[in-house]
Motif scaffolding. Sequence first.
Motif, PDB file in Angstrom:
ATOM      1  N   LEU A  14       0.641  -0.875  -0.410  1.00 37.08           N
ATOM      2  CA  LEU A  14      -0.064  -0.071  -0.243  1.00 37.08           C
ATOM      3  C   LEU A  14       0.957   1.139  -0.119  1.00 37.08           C
ATOM      4  O   LEU A  14       0.601   1.993  -0.776  1.00 37.08           O
ATOM      5  CB  LEU A  14      -0.877   0.247   1.363  1.00 37.08           C
ATOM      6  CG  LEU A  14      -2.275  -0.997   1.462  1.00 37.08           C
ATOM      7  CD1 LEU A  14      -2.983  -0.875   2.545  1.00 37.08           C
ATOM      8  CD2 LEU A  14      -3.003  -1.016  -0.405  1.00 37.08           C
ATOM      9  N   ARG A  15       1.945   1.481   0.943  1.00 32.58           N
ATOM     10  CA  ARG A  15       3.146   2.642   1.024  1.00 32.58           C
ATOM     11  C   ARG A  15       3.444   2.486  -0.793  1.00 32.58           C
ATOM     12  O   ARG A  15       3.150   3.806  -1.108  1.00 32.58           O
ATOM     13  CB  ARG A  15       3.868   2.499   1.944  1.00 32.58           C
ATOM     14  CG  ARG A  15       4.025   2.240   3.391  1.00 32.58           C
ATOM     15  CD  ARG A  15       4.566   1.798   4.547  1.00 32.58           C
ATOM     16  NE  ARG A  15       4.299   1.674   5.389  1.00 32.58           N
ATOM     17  CZ  ARG A  15       4.780   1.543   6.523  1.00 32.58           C
ATOM     18  NH1 ARG A  15       6.210   1.072   6.177  1.00 32.58           N
ATOM     19  NH2 ARG A  15       4.512   1.689   7.778  1.00 32.58           N
ATOM     20  N   MET A  16       3.537   1.570  -1.510  1.00 32.81           N
ATOM     21  CA  MET A  16       4.066   1.885  -2.836  1.00 32.81           C
ATOM     22  C   MET A  16       3.337   2.508  -3.628  1.00 32.81           C
ATOM     23  O   MET A  16       3.889   3.144  -4.536  1.00 32.81           O
ATOM     24  CB  MET A  16       5.129   0.475  -3.174  1.00 32.81           C
ATOM     25  CG  MET A  16       6.206   0.216  -2.569  1.00 32.81           C
ATOM     26  SD  MET A  16       7.843   1.406  -2.280  1.00 32.81           S
ATOM     27  CE  MET A  16       7.754   1.030  -3.946  1.00 32.81           C
ATOM     28  N   GLY A  17       1.906   1.556  -3.234  1.00 30.89           N
ATOM     29  CA  GLY A  17       0.879   2.504  -4.412  1.00 30.89           C
ATOM     30  C   GLY A  17       0.257   3.203  -4.481  1.00 30.89           C
ATOM     31  O   GLY A  17      -0.329   4.437  -5.065  1.00 30.89           O
ATOM     32  N   ASP A  18      -0.023   3.711  -3.059  1.00 32.96           N
ATOM     33  CA  ASP A  18      -0.861   4.814  -2.538  1.00 32.96           C
ATOM     34  C   ASP A  18      -0.048   6.233  -2.778  1.00 32.96           C
ATOM     35  O   ASP A  18      -0.377   7.153  -3.643  1.00 32.96           O
ATOM     36  CB  ASP A  18      -0.834   5.083  -1.189  1.00 32.96           C
ATOM     37  CG  ASP A  18      -2.166   3.739  -0.857  1.00 32.96           C
ATOM     38  OD1 ASP A  18      -2.799   3.427  -1.868  1.00 32.96           O
ATOM     39  OD2 ASP A  18      -2.112   3.518  -0.019  1.00 32.96           O
ATOM     40  N   ASP A  49       2.426   6.798 -16.459  1.00 30.05           N
ATOM     41  CA  ASP A  49       2.978   5.947 -16.147  1.00 30.05           C
ATOM     42  C   ASP A  49       2.856   5.206 -14.332  1.00 30.05           C
ATOM     43  O   ASP A  49       2.697   4.283 -14.527  1.00 30.05           O
ATOM     44  CB  ASP A  49       4.898   6.073 -15.914  1.00 30.05           C
ATOM     45  CG  ASP A  49       5.364   6.283 -17.510  1.00 30.05           C
ATOM     46  OD1 ASP A  49       4.665   5.151 -17.887  1.00 30.05           O
ATOM     47  OD2 ASP A  49       6.773   6.741 -17.754  1.00 30.05           O
ATOM     48  N   MET A  50       2.558   6.321 -13.712  1.00 31.68           N
ATOM     49  CA  MET A  50       2.424   6.352 -12.530  1.00 31.68           C
ATOM     50  C   MET A  50       1.179   5.248 -11.973  1.00 31.68           C
ATOM     51  O   MET A  50       0.838   5.107 -11.150  1.00 31.68           O
ATOM     52  CB  MET A  50       2.573   7.764 -11.455  1.00 31.68           C
ATOM     53  CG  MET A  50       3.564   8.404 -11.832  1.00 31.68           C
ATOM     54  SD  MET A  50       3.770   9.579 -10.576  1.00 31.68           S
ATOM     55  CE  MET A  50       4.527   8.492  -9.361  1.00 31.68           C
ATOM     56  N   MET A  56      -0.272  -2.264 -10.631  1.00 28.51           N
ATOM     57  CA  MET A  56       0.528  -3.090 -10.225  1.00 28.51           C
ATOM     58  C   MET A  56       0.376  -3.538  -8.956  1.00 28.51           C
ATOM     59  O   MET A  56       0.580  -3.816  -8.263  1.00 28.51           O
ATOM     60  CB  MET A  56       1.991  -3.548 -10.630  1.00 28.51           C
ATOM     61  CG  MET A  56       2.009  -3.299 -12.673  1.00 28.51           C
ATOM     62  SD  MET A  56       3.502  -3.687 -13.314  1.00 28.51           S
ATOM     63  CE  MET A  56       3.985  -1.762 -13.289  1.00 28.51           C
ATOM     64  N   TRP A  57       1.114  -2.705  -8.341  1.00 28.88           N
ATOM     65  CA  TRP A  57       1.487  -2.705  -6.478  1.00 28.88           C
ATOM     66  C   TRP A  57      -0.045  -2.624  -6.402  1.00 28.88           C
ATOM     67  O   TRP A  57      -0.093  -3.060  -4.420  1.00 28.88           O
ATOM     68  CB  TRP A  57       1.437  -1.489  -6.197  1.00 28.88           C
ATOM     69  CG  TRP A  57       3.450  -0.634  -6.227  1.00 28.88           C
ATOM     70  CD1 TRP A  57       3.672   0.492  -7.368  1.00 28.88           C
ATOM     71  CD2 TRP A  57       4.105  -1.456  -6.264  1.00 28.88           C
ATOM     72  NE1 TRP A  57       4.661   0.417  -7.254  1.00 28.88           N
ATOM     73  CE2 TRP A  57       4.996  -0.767  -6.449  1.00 28.88           C
ATOM     74  CE3 TRP A  57       4.609  -2.950  -5.460  1.00 28.88           C
ATOM     75  CZ2 TRP A  57       6.865  -1.024  -6.075  1.00 28.88           C
ATOM     76  CZ3 TRP A  57       6.119  -3.129  -5.436  1.00 28.88           C
ATOM     77  CH2 TRP A  57       7.077  -2.687  -5.791  1.00 28.88           C
ATOM     78  N   ARG A 124       7.117 -11.473  -7.065  1.00 30.86           N
ATOM     79  CA  ARG A 124       6.183 -10.315  -7.783  1.00 30.86           C
ATOM     80  C   ARG A 124       6.537  -9.347  -7.163  1.00 30.86           C
ATOM     81  O   ARG A 124       6.429  -7.888  -8.285  1.00 30.86           O
ATOM     82  CB  ARG A 124       4.342 -10.724  -7.104  1.00 30.86           C
ATOM     83  CG  ARG A 124       3.833 -11.577  -7.552  1.00 30.86           C
ATOM     84  CD  ARG A 124       3.578 -11.496  -8.460  1.00 30.86           C
ATOM     85  NE  ARG A 124       2.688 -10.527  -9.050  1.00 30.86           N
ATOM     86  CZ  ARG A 124       0.941 -10.535  -8.017  1.00 30.86           C
ATOM     87  NH1 ARG A 124       1.263 -11.978  -8.115  1.00 30.86           N
ATOM     88  NH2 ARG A 124      -0.219  -9.432  -8.773  1.00 30.86           N
ATOM     89  N   VAL A 125       7.072  -8.575  -6.207  1.00 30.17           N
ATOM     90  CA  VAL A 125       7.917  -7.363  -6.506  1.00 30.17           C
ATOM     91  C   VAL A 125       8.703  -7.075  -7.014  1.00 30.17           C
ATOM     92  O   VAL A 125       8.756  -5.946  -7.935  1.00 30.17           O
ATOM     93  CB  VAL A 125       8.015  -7.135  -4.360  1.00 30.17           C
ATOM     94  CG1 VAL A 125       8.871  -5.884  -4.404  1.00 30.17           C
ATOM     95  CG2 VAL A 125       6.885  -6.941  -3.652  1.00 30.17           C
ATOM     96  N   ALA A 126      10.384  -8.210  -7.157  1.00 25.47           N
ATOM     97  CA  ALA A 126      10.993  -8.101  -8.140  1.00 25.47           C
ATOM     98  C   ALA A 126      10.097  -7.601  -9.407  1.00 25.47           C
ATOM     99  O   ALA A 126      11.011  -7.196 -10.309  1.00 25.47           O
ATOM    100  CB  ALA A 126      11.866  -9.367  -7.987  1.00 25.47           C
TER     101      ALA A 126
END
Lengths: 255, 330
Positions: A14-18, A49-50, A56-57, A124-126
Amino acid sequence: MADVDKNNLLQFLLRMGDNTLILGHRVSEWCGHSPVLEEDIALANTALDMIGQTQMWLGYAAEVQGEGKTADDLAFLRDAWDFRNVLLVELPNGDFGQTLMRQFLYDAWSSIMLGRLVKSSDPRVAEIAAKASKEVAYHVERSADTVVGLGDGTEESHRRMQAALDYLYPYVGEMFESDEIDRAMAEAGIAPDPASLREEYDALVARVLDEATLTVPEGKYVHKGGRNGYMHTEHLGHLLCEMQWLQRAYPGCEW
Amino acid sequence: MYAQMIKTVSSGVKSRDEMSDEERAFQDKIDRDIKIEPRDWMPEDYRKTLIRQIGQHAHSEVVGQLPEGNWITRAPTLERKAILLAKVQDEAGHGLYLYSSAETLGITRDEMIELLHEGRMKYSSIFNYPTLNWADIGAVGWLVDGAAIINQVALQRTSYGPYSRAMIRICKEESFHARQGYHAIMKMAFGTPEQKRQAQDAVNRLWFPALMMFGPSDAESVHSEQSMAWKIKVKSNDELRRQFVDQTVPQIEYLGLDLPDPEIKWNEERGHYDFSDPDWKEFFDVIKGNGPCNVDRMKNRKEAWEDGAWVRDGLLAHARKRAAAKVAAE
Ligand SMILES: [Fe+2]
Ligand SMILES: [Fe+2]
Ligand SMILES: [Fe+2]
């Protein structure tokens, strides 16, 4: 991949995707209003892009959560206190200089973070990081160039860029805060401890700001509360009002 | 059609006898479908008319970002937001490409932008209508880009090389936009009753403004004879409009929406649909600046340009410093 508490992984995702969702949204607010046509194109492209990275996140986050939700449910149906983005990305656009300075301060972090995440023990993260890092390498090159061009441009552009940096810099520190979630991620080899990115970040930012003839503010104070959801800014609620309106007004529709 | 009501700069079509040798050679090329390139000799009126037409087309792409941008921050899903962002990015790219085409005729982009801001150049009337609900975004892609394509496919055969090539390249993306727009409004038309209501509302509001994109009826289109002879204009306004109606009516029916004009009926004899004319008084009002959004659109564009002056100046100053430092180092 080592066993990891599902909720910790969810919080990390969530931190990444938010971050990408909220910053992508902010950048998209510029549509049709930028200083020159090339920038309209570039800003739309960055936002695009974002939003792609967000899919994805948050898509993976929804899977990990395991409640049958989708990335869209997470984006459009959570209230502000459940968002885990850093405060930096929810701050208003301000003038073009402030938008580009915010973008650079974020891109610099993001490029370093993603560089580490491509080696994540979670495949998946990679995989997401590998895709995103190509885009972000381009973003940071572009935002850095613009910060340099405007910092070292005219007297007025210099003054505006320094003001932007002064306003935004206190929000930089939050990207390097570590808590028990980060420790769990680091132990499992999923993600680096954010604090470990600081040195590389400072070097990159110092090099660009130096070229831009801009000065890092002296103050050490750090505004935080976004990535743990403890206390967001007043700005986030308004952003969500707009972003989530259709989903809230017409629930359960297919779009 | 983003180039609309282009006033041809001309004192009337000349007969071959009235033409100078250069003019005759020029017209021969056009008649033999040989493209005119930037370095070729061309009549001054041809050049001026093309600047108007391509410039207006470019301005339309740029101003056209605004009604669609109006919904980017409210797009209902991540995918819809991404699709809309990509579309608006394409439109800005079209603007850039068309400005470059116009620049081959000896005018700069900044000069054209200034003319637009002074009200001396125009953009398509369609972008002076508001986007009021989410279905409008589908309808714009489907109807507005759809109408633009009909004109632009014809213009692929236009006589000026750079313009013709721009049309070929742009048409591919416009077709994609039209398909995506139709897909978006399909979701609305086939969705909940509230979604369907939005789709109907969008079609009702945008139908006649879309018909207006082709410009006034042939009977009232002055100046087009010379443009036809120069192959700057390839098909007549009414011909293009009829083609649009014939193509679009079955699509509205497929959506299960009511037709926005009770006069629409298949005419077996003509092999085309009959339909009502748009309200031409409204059209001329919009052209004169009295459309629902004219003032806001221009205010937005001017503000963007003026607020951005320091950015353009700053980047230019930096580039000059760089260049000077490079020279000094050599
Ligand atoms: Fe376009
Ligand atoms: Fe368009
Ligand atoms: Fe388009």
